[in-house]
Enzyme design. Structure first.
Site: not given
Ligand code: BES
Ligand code: ZN
Ligand code: MN
Length: 462
Positions: A234, A239, A318, A316, A246, A320, A257
């Site tokens: 990834k 992000d 993104e 957010d 966020k 996937r 990220d």
């Molecule tokens: N990059 C984040 C996941 C992440 C969170 C990595 C904390 C490292 C530390 C990912 O893109 C994300 O924002 N995921 C969201 C998904 C949700 C919107 C379904 C999440 O985990 O909150």
């Molecule tokens: Zn992310």
């Molecule tokens: Mn994200």
């Protein structure tokens, strides 16, 4: 720092030796003072520093507790050497000889511990961290020490990339980094080419940023190829969450990220040096997830490379979307196995914390092999379920699926989403959201990027 192998201990500033519980050390002086006088037991991780005051050919002797001999292994060696190195830095030592009394060639794991602990990200600090100048190991083969150096350099290369601020580590910079790795065939696709490949999900994520996306494909080819594997990282350079922005506290570490991408770059760089008999494709769909007037929006419908349509539920989620197109691309390479590694979900971090990465996949044998490789590499991979029920919350009224569903079981839901883009190939997904970046020091690691996945993937691929 120079790392050497020598036949036997020589006069030196600090001699580092070990003590197993219930056994004596190899040095009389240490036995007299540390063991007999001070009752040093040698429990795993304990240290004892002895000033020899001219009674030995070393100025100081550092004794490291190795715990019970029957419980000792390569991972403990890594941890113990890291501990010793930190102690040596504390006393501002310059030269040390490590003379351990162990059975077996622990060169690789010892050097990995040494270099993990030697790592600092002090490029932007006026005051630099103290490093040792020279470390020598007795008893270990040059071959195993060299392998340790290649592994650790790969980890530290990955850590440097993931620690680099997003203002510098842009998609363009990742592409340049890939092109600069010797011994690989590397192609970089620009925005127009990504468009013509039909990667509508990946493109949408990057469209809010002033930095253009770069799709990176590196290829390593060994001499007698008996297996072909694609590794996808990834590569979200920052992000911000996109329009579903966020909160400040969650955004703070989001330069990390692209840790999956950094891992793939570290691995590819090391493969070119290790020259194993495999073919490995390193793939990164690099871009930034930013809010702006050109950002993709909740409610948008995207078409991935395999023709499947996705309703954007949350901008957010993104990672996937970028991985979906990268997985389609990898599945077209006629490889035997595909692995993706990603800081994918906060849910995985909530479930497993910072010690273990999540792993899922469609082939049990491959999953087991990756898990046991992780265990032998000093990492922890924990399997999360892929029950088909998790897909229910991803159902959309107007497209083939949504990109997010229920908050509960978020790591598994993400895994099921990815599975939609995997075709006719063995596949595993590694979620390093919790393990890639530490907010405070942990074991051998200082705060910041850890190089999660590098050791395991290298051992797996070779
Ligand atoms: N990059 C984040 C996941 C992440 C969170 C990595 C904390 C490292 C530390 C990912 O893109 C994300 O924002 N995921 C969201 C998904 C949700 C919107 C379904 C999440 O985990 O909150
Ligand atoms: Zn992310
Ligand atoms: Mn994200």
């Amino acid at each position: 720092m120079e790392i050497k192998t020598i036949q036997s201990a020589v006069p030196v500033e600090v001699l580092v030796i070990n003590k197993f519980e219930g056994e004596n050390t190899s040095e009389e002086l240490a036995n007299t003072y540390a063991v007999e006088k001070d009752g040093f037991e040698g429990k795993f991780g304990q240290t004892y520093l002895l000033h020899t005051l001219g009674k030995s050919s070393a100025d100081k002797i550092l004794v490291i507790g190795f715990g019970k001999r029957e419980e000792f292994n390569a991972n403990k060696m890594t941890e113990a050497v890291a501990k010793a190195y930190k102690k040596l830095v504390q006393i501002k030592a310059k030269k040390a000889v490590f003379d351990f009394n162990t059975d077996g060639d622990y060169g690789k794991s010892a050097v990995i511990g040494l270099l993990i602990a030697d790592y600092a990200y002090d490029k932007y600090k006026s005051e630099k961290v103290h490093h040792l100048e020279e470390v020598s190991f007795t008893k270990y083969s040059q071959e195993s020490v060299n392998e340790g150096m290649i592994f650790a350099q790969a980890m530290n290369f990955t850590r440097d990339l993931a620690n680099t601020p997003a203002q510098i580590a842009t998609p363009e910079m990742l592409a340049e980094t890939a092109k600069n790795i010797q011994g690989l065939e590397t192609k970089v696709f620009d925005k127009a080419q990504i468009e013509s490949m039909g990667m509508g999900a990946y493109l949408a994520v990057g469209q809010g940023s002033v930095h253009e996306p770069k799709f990176i494909h590196m290829k390593y080819t060994g001499r007698n190829v008996h297996k072909k594997i694609a590794v996808i990282g990834k590569g979200i350079c920052f992000d911000a969450g996109g329009l579903d922005i966020k909160p400040a506290s969650s955004m703070l570490t989001m330069k990390d990220d692209m840790s999956g991408a950094a891992c793939v770059l570290g691995v590819m760089q090391a493969l070119a040096k290790l020259q194993p008999d495999v073919e490995v494709h390193g793939i990164i769909a690099a871009c930034e997830n930013m809010p702006s007037g050109s950002s993709y929006k909740p409610g948008d419908i995207l078409t991935a490379k395999n023709g499947k349509t996705i309703e954007v539920d949350n901008t957010d989620a993104e990672g996937r979307l970028t991985l979906a197109d990268a997985l389609c691309y990898a599945c077209d390479l006629s490889v035997d196995e595909v692995i993706d590694i990603a800081t994918l979900t906060g849910a995985c971090m909530v479930a497993l914390g910072t010690y273990a990465s999540g792993i899922m996949g469609n082939d049990d044998e491959m999953l087991q092999r990756l898990k046991s490789t992780a265990e032998n590499s000093g990492e922890k991979f924990w399997e999360l379920p892929m029950f088909k029920e998790y897909f229910d919350s991803l159902k959309s009224d107007i497209a083939d699926m949504k990109n997010t569903g229920s908050r509960w079981g978020g790591a598994s839901t993400a895994g099921l989403f990815l599975k939609e883009f995997v075709k006719d190939v063995k596949w595993c997904h590694i979620d390093i959201a919790g393990t890639a970046f530490l907010e405070k020091p942990q074991k051998e690691f200082i705060a910041g990027a850890t190089g999660a996945g590098v050791r395991t993937l290298l051992n797996y691929l070779k």
